[in-house]
Design a protein around this motif. Structure first.
Motif, PDB file in Angstrom:
ATOM      1  N   ALA A   1       0.748  -1.245  -0.051  1.00 60.10           N
ATOM      2  CA  ALA A   1      -0.285  -0.104  -0.013  1.00 60.10           C
ATOM      3  C   ALA A   1       1.029   1.116   0.022  1.00 60.10           C
ATOM      4  CB  ALA A   1      -0.725   0.103   1.249  1.00 60.10           C
ATOM      5  N   ASP A   2       2.030   1.125   0.535  1.00 56.92           N
ATOM      6  CA  ASP A   2       2.871   2.247   0.683  1.00 56.92           C
ATOM      7  C   ASP A   2       3.371   2.852  -0.587  1.00 56.92           C
ATOM      8  OD1 ASP A   2       2.642   2.772   3.529  1.00 56.92           O
ATOM      9  OD2 ASP A   2       4.566   1.586   4.249  1.00 56.92           O
ATOM     10  N   LEU A   3       3.721   1.814  -1.457  1.00 57.19           N
ATOM     11  CA  LEU A   3       4.285   2.148  -2.685  1.00 57.19           C
ATOM     12  C   LEU A   3       3.314   2.133  -4.123  1.00 57.19           C
ATOM     13  CD1 LEU A   3       7.370   2.446  -2.930  1.00 57.19           C
ATOM     14  CD2 LEU A   3       6.691   1.257  -0.723  1.00 57.19           C
ATOM     15  N   ALA A   4       2.258   1.780  -3.728  1.00 54.96           N
ATOM     16  CA  ALA A   4       1.244   1.786  -4.648  1.00 54.96           C
ATOM     17  C   ALA A   4       0.954   3.049  -5.393  1.00 54.96           C
ATOM     18  CB  ALA A   4      -0.087   1.151  -4.243  1.00 54.96           C
ATOM     19  N   PRO A   5       0.965   4.189  -4.748  1.00 55.70           N
ATOM     20  CA  PRO A   5       0.435   5.392  -5.348  1.00 55.70           C
ATOM     21  C   PRO A   5       1.539   5.716  -6.554  1.00 55.70           C
ATOM     22  CG  PRO A   5       0.158   5.735  -3.027  1.00 55.70           C
ATOM     23  CD  PRO A   5       0.929   4.396  -3.272  1.00 55.70           C
TER      24      PRO A   5
ATOM     25  N   ALA B   1       0.306   1.133  12.411  1.00 58.76           N
ATOM     26  CA  ALA B   1       0.469   2.450  13.076  1.00 58.76           C
ATOM     27  C   ALA B   1       0.400   3.878  12.018  1.00 58.76           C
ATOM     28  CB  ALA B   1       1.730   2.354  14.079  1.00 58.76           C
ATOM     29  N   ARG B   2       1.169   3.270  11.033  1.00 62.74           N
ATOM     30  CA  ARG B   2       1.082   4.141  10.096  1.00 62.74           C
ATOM     31  C   ARG B   2      -0.059   4.375   9.071  1.00 62.74           C
ATOM     32  NH1 ARG B   2       5.687   1.266   8.392  1.00 62.74           N
ATOM     33  NH2 ARG B   2       4.685   0.520   6.553  1.00 62.74           N
ATOM     34  N   HIS B   3      -0.627   3.300   8.885  1.00 57.20           N
ATOM     35  CA  HIS B   3      -2.058   3.214   8.199  1.00 57.20           C
ATOM     36  C   HIS B   3      -3.279   3.720   8.715  1.00 57.20           C
ATOM     37  CE1 HIS B   3      -0.435   2.060   4.140  1.00 57.20           C
ATOM     38  NE2 HIS B   3       0.503   1.168   5.098  1.00 57.20           N
ATOM     39  N   THR B   4      -3.324   3.470  10.261  1.00 57.78           N
ATOM     40  CA  THR B   4      -4.404   3.765  10.976  1.00 57.78           C
ATOM     41  C   THR B   4      -3.980   4.895  11.695  1.00 57.78           C
ATOM     42  OG1 THR B   4      -3.740   2.517  12.804  1.00 57.78           O
ATOM     43  CG2 THR B   4      -4.954   1.305  11.110  1.00 57.78           C
TER      44      THR B   4
END
Length: 373
Positions: free
Chosen positions: A237-241, A310-313
Protein backbone atom coordinates in the motif's frame (compact mmCIF):
# COMPACT_ATOMS: atom_id res chain seq x y z
CA UNK A 1 38.26 -23.98 16.13
CA UNK A 2 35.52 -25.43 13.92
CA UNK A 3 37.06 -27.92 11.48
CA UNK A 4 35.56 -29.24 8.26
CA UNK A 5 34.82 -32.52 10.06
CA UNK A 6 32.76 -30.76 12.73
CA UNK A 7 30.74 -29.00 10.03
CA UNK A 8 29.08 -32.32 9.25
CA UNK A 9 26.43 -31.39 11.78
CA UNK A 10 25.88 -27.87 10.39
CA UNK A 11 22.35 -28.06 9.02
CA UNK A 12 20.18 -25.45 7.27
CA UNK A 13 18.52 -24.62 10.59
CA UNK A 14 21.52 -22.42 11.41
CA UNK A 15 20.21 -19.79 9.00
CA UNK A 16 17.58 -19.03 11.63
CA UNK A 17 20.28 -17.25 13.64
CA UNK A 18 20.93 -14.94 10.69
CA UNK A 19 17.22 -14.25 10.29
CA UNK A 20 16.76 -13.59 13.98
CA UNK A 21 19.66 -11.16 14.11
CA UNK A 22 18.71 -9.31 10.93
CA UNK A 23 15.13 -8.74 12.07
CA UNK A 24 16.31 -7.07 15.28
CA UNK A 25 17.95 -4.35 13.18
CA UNK A 26 15.23 -3.94 10.54
CA UNK A 27 12.35 -4.12 13.03
CA UNK A 28 14.02 -1.45 15.16
CA UNK A 29 14.29 0.77 12.12
CA UNK A 30 10.54 0.40 11.57
CA UNK A 31 9.64 1.84 14.96
CA UNK A 32 8.39 5.43 15.28
CA UNK A 33 11.56 6.33 17.18
CA UNK A 34 14.65 4.21 16.90
CA UNK A 35 18.39 4.25 17.40
CA UNK A 36 19.65 4.17 13.84
CA UNK A 37 23.25 3.26 14.61
CA UNK A 38 22.30 0.42 16.92
CA UNK A 39 20.01 -1.02 14.24
CA UNK A 40 22.76 -0.62 11.66
CA UNK A 41 25.24 -2.40 13.93
CA UNK A 42 22.87 -5.34 14.42
CA UNK A 43 22.30 -5.51 10.68
CA UNK A 44 26.09 -5.52 10.11
CA UNK A 45 26.35 -8.42 12.53
CA UNK A 46 23.70 -10.33 10.58
CA UNK A 47 25.63 -9.70 7.34
CA UNK A 48 28.81 -11.10 8.89
CA UNK A 49 26.90 -14.12 10.18
CA UNK A 50 25.40 -14.70 6.73
CA UNK A 51 28.79 -14.59 5.01
CA UNK A 52 30.32 -16.94 7.58
CA UNK A 53 27.41 -19.36 7.34
CA UNK A 54 27.40 -19.37 3.54
CA UNK A 55 31.10 -20.27 3.59
CA UNK A 56 30.52 -22.96 6.23
CA UNK A 57 27.60 -24.46 4.32
CA UNK A 58 29.71 -24.50 1.15
CA UNK A 59 32.30 -26.55 3.03
CA UNK A 60 29.51 -28.75 4.33
CA UNK A 61 28.35 -29.52 0.79
CA UNK A 62 31.94 -30.07 -0.34
CA UNK A 63 33.09 -32.40 2.45
CA UNK A 64 29.80 -33.93 3.61
CA UNK A 65 27.66 -34.19 0.52
CA UNK A 66 26.10 -37.43 1.76
CA UNK A 67 24.89 -35.70 4.91
CA UNK A 68 23.63 -32.70 2.93
CA UNK A 69 21.56 -35.01 0.74
CA UNK A 70 20.34 -36.89 3.79
CA UNK A 71 19.11 -33.59 5.24
CA UNK A 72 16.87 -33.13 2.20
CA UNK A 73 15.37 -36.57 2.71
CA UNK A 74 14.92 -36.10 6.46
CA UNK A 75 11.35 -34.87 7.13
CA UNK A 76 12.50 -33.09 10.30
CA UNK A 77 15.34 -31.20 8.57
CA UNK A 78 14.13 -30.57 5.02
CA UNK A 79 11.72 -27.71 5.89
CA UNK A 80 14.63 -25.72 7.32
CA UNK A 81 15.94 -25.19 3.78
CA UNK A 82 13.42 -22.37 3.61
CA UNK A 83 15.51 -20.57 6.23
CA UNK A 84 18.35 -20.11 3.74
CA UNK A 85 16.10 -18.06 1.47
CA UNK A 86 14.71 -16.02 4.34
CA UNK A 87 18.19 -15.30 5.68
CA UNK A 88 19.21 -13.83 2.31
CA UNK A 89 16.01 -11.80 2.15
CA UNK A 90 16.24 -10.56 5.74
CA UNK A 91 19.81 -9.34 5.36
CA UNK A 92 19.02 -7.78 1.98
CA UNK A 93 15.95 -5.98 3.29
CA UNK A 94 17.86 -4.85 6.35
CA UNK A 95 20.45 -3.25 4.09
CA UNK A 96 17.87 -0.70 2.97
CA UNK A 97 16.05 -0.22 6.26
CA UNK A 98 19.04 -0.16 8.65
CA UNK A 99 22.33 -0.79 6.84
CA UNK A 100 22.11 2.24 4.57
CA UNK A 101 23.22 4.43 7.47
CA UNK A 102 26.59 2.69 7.35
CA UNK A 103 27.14 1.63 3.76
CA UNK A 104 25.14 4.31 1.94
CA UNK A 105 21.98 4.10 -0.13
CA UNK A 106 23.58 3.03 -3.42
CA UNK A 107 25.47 0.12 -1.85
CA UNK A 108 22.38 -0.86 0.15
CA UNK A 109 20.21 -0.95 -2.99
CA UNK A 110 22.78 -3.02 -4.89
CA UNK A 111 23.16 -5.49 -2.02
CA UNK A 112 19.42 -5.76 -1.49
CA UNK A 113 18.80 -6.32 -5.20
CA UNK A 114 21.25 -9.23 -5.30
CA UNK A 115 20.04 -10.84 -2.08
CA UNK A 116 16.37 -10.27 -2.90
CA UNK A 117 16.75 -11.94 -6.29
CA UNK A 118 18.69 -14.89 -4.90
CA UNK A 119 16.45 -15.24 -1.85
CA UNK A 120 13.23 -15.10 -3.87
CA UNK A 121 14.45 -17.72 -6.35
CA UNK A 122 15.62 -19.98 -3.53
CA UNK A 123 12.40 -19.41 -1.60
CA UNK A 124 10.22 -20.38 -4.55
CA UNK A 125 12.36 -23.49 -5.10
CA UNK A 126 11.98 -24.47 -1.44
CA UNK A 127 8.22 -23.79 -1.51
CA UNK A 128 7.89 -26.34 -4.31
CA UNK A 129 10.63 -28.86 -3.53
CA UNK A 130 10.02 -29.39 0.18
CA UNK A 131 6.25 -30.10 -0.11
CA UNK A 132 7.05 -32.33 -3.10
CA UNK A 133 9.50 -34.35 -1.00
CA UNK A 134 7.00 -34.50 1.85
CA UNK A 135 4.41 -36.03 -0.45
CA UNK A 136 6.65 -38.39 -2.43
CA UNK A 137 9.45 -39.35 -0.02
CA UNK A 138 8.83 -38.25 3.57
CA UNK A 139 5.17 -39.32 3.85
CA UNK A 140 4.72 -37.97 7.41
CA UNK A 141 1.70 -38.67 9.59
CA UNK A 142 -0.46 -36.16 11.40
CA UNK A 143 1.44 -36.81 14.64
CA UNK A 144 4.62 -35.63 12.88
CA UNK A 145 3.19 -32.21 11.99
CA UNK A 146 5.05 -29.25 13.52
CA UNK A 147 5.14 -25.50 12.80
CA UNK A 148 8.51 -26.14 11.13
CA UNK A 149 6.48 -27.24 8.09
CA UNK A 150 5.62 -23.56 7.56
CA UNK A 151 9.21 -22.48 6.92
CA UNK A 152 9.42 -23.14 3.15
CA UNK A 153 5.92 -21.72 2.67
CA UNK A 154 6.66 -18.44 4.46
CA UNK A 155 9.74 -17.61 2.38
CA UNK A 156 7.72 -16.10 -0.54
CA UNK A 157 5.84 -13.96 2.00
CA UNK A 158 9.15 -12.50 3.16
CA UNK A 159 9.85 -11.57 -0.47
CA UNK A 160 6.40 -9.98 -0.69
CA UNK A 161 7.11 -7.86 2.39
CA UNK A 162 10.61 -6.74 1.45
CA UNK A 163 10.38 -6.48 -2.34
CA UNK A 164 8.31 -3.24 -2.44
CA UNK A 165 11.22 -1.31 -0.89
CA UNK A 166 13.11 -1.78 -4.18
CA UNK A 167 10.26 -0.36 -6.31
CA UNK A 168 11.37 3.32 -6.16
CA UNK A 169 14.80 2.37 -7.49
CA UNK A 170 13.43 0.83 -10.69
CA UNK A 171 12.60 2.80 -13.85
CA UNK A 172 9.07 4.24 -13.79
CA UNK A 173 6.32 2.40 -15.60
CA UNK A 174 6.10 -1.32 -16.12
CA UNK A 175 9.27 -2.29 -14.19
CA UNK A 176 7.89 -0.79 -10.99
CA UNK A 177 4.38 -2.11 -11.50
CA UNK A 178 5.69 -5.57 -12.39
CA UNK A 179 7.71 -5.83 -9.19
CA UNK A 180 4.88 -4.52 -7.02
CA UNK A 181 2.27 -6.86 -8.49
CA UNK A 182 4.81 -9.68 -8.44
CA UNK A 183 5.15 -9.15 -4.71
CA UNK A 184 1.36 -9.23 -4.43
CA UNK A 185 1.39 -12.59 -6.24
CA UNK A 186 4.01 -13.88 -3.80
CA UNK A 187 1.78 -12.70 -0.97
CA UNK A 188 -1.13 -14.75 -2.32
CA UNK A 189 1.02 -17.80 -3.00
CA UNK A 190 2.32 -17.92 0.54
CA UNK A 191 -0.97 -16.96 2.20
CA UNK A 192 -3.01 -19.72 0.56
CA UNK A 193 -0.32 -22.33 1.26
CA UNK A 194 -0.17 -21.24 4.91
CA UNK A 195 -3.94 -21.35 5.29
CA UNK A 196 -3.88 -24.94 4.02
CA UNK A 197 -1.17 -25.93 6.50
CA UNK A 198 -2.41 -24.25 9.70
CA UNK A 199 -5.42 -26.56 10.22
CA UNK A 200 -3.06 -29.57 10.15
CA UNK A 201 -0.88 -28.01 12.84
CA UNK A 202 -3.83 -27.16 15.07
CA UNK A 203 -5.30 -30.66 14.58
CA UNK A 204 -1.97 -32.20 15.59
CA UNK A 205 -1.91 -30.17 18.82
CA UNK A 206 -5.53 -30.96 19.69
CA UNK A 207 -5.35 -34.67 18.90
CA UNK A 208 -1.80 -35.51 20.00
CA UNK A 209 -1.07 -32.99 22.74
CA UNK A 210 1.83 -30.56 23.23
CA UNK A 211 4.99 -30.67 21.16
CA UNK A 212 8.17 -32.23 22.60
CA UNK A 213 9.89 -29.84 24.98
CA UNK A 214 12.75 -28.97 22.63
CA UNK A 215 10.29 -28.15 19.83
CA UNK A 216 8.00 -25.94 21.91
CA UNK A 217 9.63 -22.64 20.75
CA UNK A 218 8.68 -23.65 17.20
CA UNK A 219 5.09 -22.71 18.07
CA UNK A 220 6.15 -19.10 17.60
CA UNK A 221 6.81 -19.83 13.91
CA UNK A 222 3.06 -19.49 13.31
CA UNK A 223 3.50 -15.77 14.01
CA UNK A 224 5.79 -15.51 10.97
CA UNK A 225 3.17 -15.65 8.20
CA UNK A 226 0.77 -13.56 10.30
CA UNK A 227 3.13 -10.69 11.03
CA UNK A 228 4.88 -10.87 7.67
CA UNK A 229 1.65 -10.81 5.69
CA UNK A 230 0.49 -7.75 7.64
CA UNK A 231 3.84 -6.13 6.88
CA UNK A 232 3.52 -7.08 3.22
CA UNK A 233 0.07 -5.54 2.74
CA UNK A 234 1.29 -2.33 4.37
CA UNK A 235 4.43 -2.20 2.22
CA UNK A 236 2.40 -2.78 -0.96
CA UNK A 237 0.00 0.00 0.00
CA UNK A 238 2.87 2.39 0.77
CA UNK A 239 4.36 2.03 -2.71
CA UNK A 240 1.17 1.67 -4.75
CA UNK A 241 0.46 5.40 -5.41
CA UNK A 242 1.94 6.35 -8.77
CA UNK A 243 2.89 2.75 -9.53
CA UNK A 244 -0.46 1.01 -10.07
CA UNK A 245 -3.40 2.85 -11.62
CA UNK A 246 -6.38 4.12 -9.66
CA UNK A 247 -8.47 2.81 -7.99
CA UNK A 248 -6.15 -0.13 -7.24
CA UNK A 249 -3.67 2.05 -5.38
CA UNK A 250 -6.37 3.18 -2.95
CA UNK A 251 -7.76 -0.34 -2.81
CA UNK A 252 -4.41 -1.68 -1.58
CA UNK A 253 -4.40 0.92 1.21
CA UNK A 254 -7.88 -0.15 2.30
CA UNK A 255 -6.90 -3.81 2.07
CA UNK A 256 -3.84 -3.21 4.27
CA UNK A 257 -6.09 -2.13 7.15
CA UNK A 258 -9.00 -4.52 6.58
CA UNK A 259 -6.58 -7.46 6.38
CA UNK A 260 -3.96 -6.37 8.89
CA UNK A 261 -6.19 -5.50 11.86
CA UNK A 262 -7.91 -8.91 12.23
CA UNK A 263 -4.78 -10.86 11.39
CA UNK A 264 -2.78 -8.96 14.00
CA UNK A 265 -5.55 -9.75 16.46
CA UNK A 266 -5.14 -13.47 15.78
CA UNK A 267 -1.36 -13.08 16.01
CA UNK A 268 -1.72 -11.71 19.55
CA UNK A 269 -3.99 -14.63 20.45
CA UNK A 270 -1.44 -17.12 19.14
CA UNK A 271 1.38 -15.25 20.89
CA UNK A 272 -0.39 -15.73 24.22
CA UNK A 273 -1.06 -19.42 23.45
CA UNK A 274 2.55 -20.08 22.41
CA UNK A 275 3.91 -18.17 25.43
CA UNK A 276 1.80 -20.31 27.77
CA UNK A 277 3.16 -23.45 26.12
CA UNK A 278 6.69 -22.10 26.48
CA UNK A 279 6.24 -21.45 30.20
CA UNK A 280 4.87 -24.97 30.60
CA UNK A 281 7.87 -26.45 28.79
CA UNK A 282 10.35 -24.46 30.89
CA UNK A 283 8.71 -25.73 34.07
CA UNK A 284 9.13 -29.27 32.79
CA UNK A 285 12.84 -28.86 32.18
CA UNK A 286 13.17 -27.49 28.64
CA UNK A 287 16.80 -26.54 28.00
CA UNK A 288 18.39 -24.44 25.31
CA UNK A 289 18.18 -25.76 21.76
CA UNK A 290 18.62 -24.09 18.37
CA UNK A 291 14.82 -23.99 18.16
CA UNK A 292 15.02 -20.97 20.48
CA UNK A 293 15.81 -18.89 17.38
CA UNK A 294 12.17 -19.51 16.47
CA UNK A 295 11.34 -16.93 19.13
CA UNK A 296 13.04 -14.12 17.20
CA UNK A 297 12.17 -13.67 13.52
CA UNK A 298 8.42 -14.38 13.89
CA UNK A 299 8.11 -11.86 16.72
CA UNK A 300 10.09 -9.38 14.63
CA UNK A 301 7.56 -9.69 11.80
CA UNK A 302 4.82 -8.79 14.28
CA UNK A 303 6.83 -5.68 15.20
CA UNK A 304 6.96 -4.56 11.58
CA UNK A 305 3.30 -5.53 11.11
CA UNK A 306 2.20 -3.45 14.09
CA UNK A 307 4.35 -0.54 12.90
CA UNK A 308 2.69 -0.78 9.48
CA UNK A 309 -0.77 -0.63 11.05
CA UNK A 310 0.34 2.37 13.11
CA UNK A 311 1.23 4.19 9.87
CA UNK A 312 -1.97 3.32 8.07
CA UNK A 313 -4.45 3.82 10.91
CA UNK A 314 -2.72 6.60 12.85
CA UNK A 315 -3.60 4.80 16.08
CA UNK A 316 -1.15 5.17 18.95
CA UNK A 317 -2.13 1.74 20.26
CA UNK A 318 -0.36 0.06 17.34
CA UNK A 319 2.75 2.17 17.83
CA UNK A 320 2.77 1.13 21.49
CA UNK A 321 2.23 -2.51 20.50
CA UNK A 322 5.21 -2.34 18.13
CA UNK A 323 7.45 -1.01 20.92
CA UNK A 324 6.25 -3.69 23.37
CA UNK A 325 6.81 -6.46 20.86
CA UNK A 326 10.26 -5.08 20.05
CA UNK A 327 11.19 -5.29 23.74
CA UNK A 328 10.06 -8.92 23.68
CA UNK A 329 12.14 -9.46 20.54
CA UNK A 330 15.27 -8.10 22.23
CA UNK A 331 14.80 -10.47 25.16
CA UNK A 332 14.27 -13.45 22.86
CA UNK A 333 17.31 -12.56 20.74
CA UNK A 334 19.53 -12.16 23.80
CA UNK A 335 18.43 -15.57 25.13
CA UNK A 336 18.95 -17.33 21.79
CA UNK A 337 22.29 -15.64 21.10
CA UNK A 338 23.63 -16.37 24.59
CA UNK A 339 22.63 -20.02 24.39
CA UNK A 340 24.15 -20.37 20.93
CA UNK A 341 27.50 -18.88 21.94
CA UNK A 342 27.67 -21.12 24.99
CA UNK A 343 26.77 -24.16 22.92
CA UNK A 344 29.44 -23.41 20.33
CA UNK A 345 32.13 -22.82 22.96
CA UNK A 346 31.25 -26.03 24.79
CA UNK A 347 31.00 -28.07 21.59
CA UNK A 348 27.42 -29.11 22.36
CA UNK A 349 25.95 -27.60 19.18
CA UNK A 350 28.70 -28.69 16.77
CA UNK A 351 30.10 -31.86 18.39
CA UNK A 352 33.55 -33.11 17.45
CA UNK A 353 33.60 -36.07 15.03
CA UNK A 354 34.25 -39.53 16.49
CA UNK A 355 37.84 -40.78 16.22
CA UNK A 356 38.81 -42.84 13.23
CA UNK A 357 38.98 -46.63 13.76
CA UNK A 358 42.79 -46.59 13.72
CA UNK A 359 42.93 -43.79 16.26
CA UNK A 360 40.39 -45.60 18.45
CA UNK A 361 42.45 -48.81 18.44
CA UNK A 362 45.60 -46.86 19.29
CA UNK A 363 43.83 -45.13 22.18
CA UNK A 364 42.62 -48.47 23.53
CA UNK A 365 46.13 -49.90 23.25
CA UNK A 366 47.54 -46.95 25.21
CA UNK A 367 44.87 -47.44 27.86
CA UNK A 368 45.73 -51.17 28.24
CA UNK A 369 49.44 -50.33 28.38
CA UNK A 370 48.85 -47.77 31.14
CA UNK A 371 46.78 -50.33 33.06
CA UNK A 372 49.64 -52.91 32.94
CA UNK A 373 52.05 -50.35 34.32
Amino acid sequence: MVTAARLRHLGPNWYAAVMGTAIVGSAGAALPSHVRWLCAALWALSLLLLLALLAARALHWTHHRDQARADLLDPATAPFHGCAAMALLAVGGGALSAGRYWIGVHAAVALDAVLFTAGTALGLAAAVAVPYLMVTRHRPGLADATPVWLLPLVAPMVSAALGPALVPYLPPGQPRETLLLGCLALFGLSLVATLLMLPLLLARLLLHGPLPLALTPALFLVLGPLGQSTTATGALADLAPGVVPAPYDRGLAVFAVLYGVPVMGFALLWLAFAAAQLVRARRRGMRFAPTWWGLTFPVGTCVTGAASLARHTGLAVYAGLAVALYALLLIAWAAAATGTVRGLLSGALLPAPPPAPGELRAARARTRSDAVR
